[in-house]
Scaffold this motif. Structure first.
Motif, short mmCIF file in Angstrom:
data_model
loop_
_atom_site.label_atom_id
_atom_site.label_comp_id
_atom_site.label_asym_id
_atom_site.label_seq_id
_atom_site.Cartn_x
_atom_site.Cartn_y
_atom_site.Cartn_z
N THR A 182 1.05 4.23 -2.83
CA THR A 182 0.57 5.43 -2.29
C THR A 182 1.84 6.44 -2.47
O THR A 182 1.74 7.93 -2.76
N SER B 44 0.57 -0.96 -0.01
CA SER B 44 -0.42 -0.10 0.07
C SER B 44 1.20 1.18 0.21
O SER B 44 0.72 2.46 -0.31
N ASN C 260 -5.34 3.08 7.31
CA ASN C 260 -5.05 3.79 6.15
C ASN C 260 -4.56 3.01 4.85
O ASN C 260 -2.93 3.59 4.09
N SER C 261 -4.79 1.57 4.80
CA SER C 261 -4.10 1.33 3.09
C SER C 261 -4.92 1.87 1.74
O SER C 261 -6.16 2.13 2.44
N CYS C 262 -4.48 2.04 1.00
CA CYS C 262 -5.06 2.11 -0.12
C CYS C 262 -6.00 0.80 -0.38
O CYS C 262 -6.60 0.95 -1.50
N LYS D 250 -9.14 -1.91 -0.89
CA LYS D 250 -10.35 -1.65 0.01
C LYS D 250 -11.30 -3.62 -0.39
O LYS D 250 -11.43 -3.37 -1.74
#
Length: 217
Positions: free
Chosen positions: A98, A94, A202-204, A206
């Motif tokens: 990001t 992640s 806080n991870s991208c 989903k």
């Protein structure tokens, strides 16, 4: 698999190459970053990952594990399983996505592949600068289905695929979405959800755990 054959072996193969790996981001060969190789990162609902991983561990002779799923899930959540902490692994990837990796990274979710194959592969084609017809993608969906894959593995490897298993080989098991619902109790699910919210906030990535995404299993 990169971790099984090594870079020396891959150097003998002509380019362009598709290289498969489970390695952490920071363990990838330096050439991957220097040459800005395109990375396709495929991930899956972690609850189904835990169930699939459990069935692999209990059925493989070398792990010598005979515990219940609830005990394995605790180890999984603590990162005390072969290949380490799933949450840490995902957070590292992640951050790479990001914070700007030198490599283009395209994320694919297993659930999307199962439920919406053609649009999902169309997005992959765009990432790879490829043009493919809808008719070809629909044909690909049939020949790359889980059942076709399982038949191909059984035919290709035969008796060799059974080596190291306690019984019949189960590496290619179900491939469905939502099998975790047959394994998680309410208490286990609540415990996992709490940890997931803490470690992935806080991870991208989903992931969806909604019931309507599950197949009938």
């Amino acid at each position: 698999m990169l971790e099984y054959v090594g870079c020396d072996h891959l150097d003998t193969k002509p380019s362009p190459r598709v290289i498969n790996t489970h390695l952490n981001y920071h363990l990838l060969p330096k050439d991957v970053f220097q040459k800005q190789c395109k990375i396709v990162f495929v991930c899956r609902n972690p609850k189904d990952v835990a169930v699939s991983y459990y069935n692999l561990i209990v059925d493989r002779v070398e792990y010598e594990y005979n515990g219940e799923f609830s005990a394995f899930l605790e180890l999984f959540m603590e990162g005390k399983v072969p290949y380490g902490d799933w949450f840490e692994y995902m957070q590292e990837w992640s951050s790479a996505i990001t914070e700007g990796s030198p490599c283009p990274i395209h994320v694919m979710y297993y659930e999307q592949l199962k439920q919406d194959f053609v649009p999902t592969i169309s997005r992959l084609c765009s990432f790879l600068n490829l043009t493919r017809t809808k008719e070809l993608l629909e044909k690909m969906e049939k020949v790359t289905s889980f059942d076709s894959f399982k038949r191909s593995v059984d035919t290709t490897f035969g008796d060799a695929a059974s080596a190291g298993w306690k019984g019949a080989p189960t590496f290619i098991r179900k491939g469905v979405i939502g099998d975790w619902k047959n394994w998680f109790t309410v208490a286990l699910n609540e415990q996992f959800d709490e940890l997931y919210q803490q470690r992935m906030k806080n991870s991208c990535f989903k992931f969806s755990f909604e019931p309507d995404l599950a197949e009938n299993v």
